[in-house]
Enzyme design. Structure first.
Site, PDB file in Angstrom:
ATOM      1  CG  HIS A 156      86.429  58.063  52.951  1.00  0.00           C
ATOM      2  ND1 HIS A 156      85.929  59.246  53.455  1.00  0.00           N
ATOM      3  CD2 HIS A 156      86.919  57.389  54.013  1.00  0.00           C
ATOM      4  CE1 HIS A 156      86.116  59.284  54.755  1.00  0.00           C
ATOM      5  NE2 HIS A 156      86.714  58.175  55.121  1.00  0.00           N
ATOM      6  CD  GLU A 176      91.452  54.357  44.383  1.00  0.00           C
ATOM      7  OE1 GLU A 176      91.968  55.333  43.830  1.00  0.00           O
ATOM      8  OE2 GLU A 176      92.056  53.296  44.598  1.00  0.00           O
TER       9      GLU A 176
END
Length: 234
Positions: A182, A184
């Site tokens: 989510h 990165e």
């Protein structure tokens, strides 16, 4: 936590519903938290959520100010329609932050400073744009370290949050994969948008409104690369 914080500072923290709005089957509660001469506001479809949101907002704003952040006015955004499927936080306001000399950032060693810088960046953003972040456990920040003036100036350029990571068996430590599914990936999208904006600036299609010079430079063969005195960190 907000009650304990208020008591520690000799203040009373009171929650009040200032008004309701919307149809009967989708009523919205406008909640206000008062601490001394400060007020914080939130809107949600239940009293409980509205109270949680406004307490979270107050904690983030106060933490941002106490950690050296700039005091910001409360921004009331109706988050009552938000669901778990909504996009993660991506705020262009991040490019308005004034570059900070790394020596002014608290932390033990380089990575300690990176952690503090990332967390403070998150708190400043979350304090100025009120979106509930309950349950999000990962913060991912792209920032540049500009050495062109001879001083290490740090500027955040993209931030993402999330609550899930890839399975431990699939994590790669060689920089070839994105590990946090989510935070990165979302931050990477923001970084690509930052680079696109930089391209538009250097080619004269857009005015530079960022608090630092464009980080790209043109090569002899007509391509664009990041200046060799500008480092990118994640």
């Amino acid at each position: 936590a907000i009650i304990e914080l208020a008591q520690a500072n000799g203040l009373a923290a009171t929650f009040n519903i200032t008004r309701t709005s919307g149809p009967t089957n989708r009523k919205k509660f406008h909640m206000r938290l008062t601490m001394g001469d400060r007020t914080f506001d939130s809107v949600a479809t239940s009293k409980k959520v509205a109270k949680q949101n406004v307490a979270e907002l107050a904690l983030r704003m106060l933490h941002s100010e106490n950690s050296g952040g700039v005091a910001m006015p409360t921004a009331v955004v109706d988050v009552s329609q938000k669901t778990s499927r909504d996009p993660e936080i991506l705020v262009e306001k991040i490019n308005d932050f004034t570059p900070i000399h790394s020596s002014k950032i608290e932390g033990s060693g380089f990575f300690g400073k990176v952690g503090r810088f990332s967390y403070d960046t998150y708190n400043k953003l979350a304090a100025s744009v009120h979106i509930s972040t309950v349950g999000r456990k990962v913060i991912s920040v792209f920032f540049i370290e500009d050495l062109r003036t001879g001083l290490p100036l740090w500027s955040p350029v993209s931030l993402g949050t999330g609550n899930r990571t890839v399975n431990g068996d699939n994590i790669n430590f060689e920089g070839k994969t994105v590990n946090d599914s989510h935070a990165e990936i979302t931050a990477r999208r923001g970084f690509r948008r930052f680079l696109w904006k930089q391209l538009r600036i250097i080619t004269g299609k857009e005015r530079n409104t960022m608090p630092f010079d464009v980080v790209l430079e043109e090569t002899p063969d007509g391509k664009y690369v990041i200046n060799h005195k500008v480092r990118v960190h994640l």
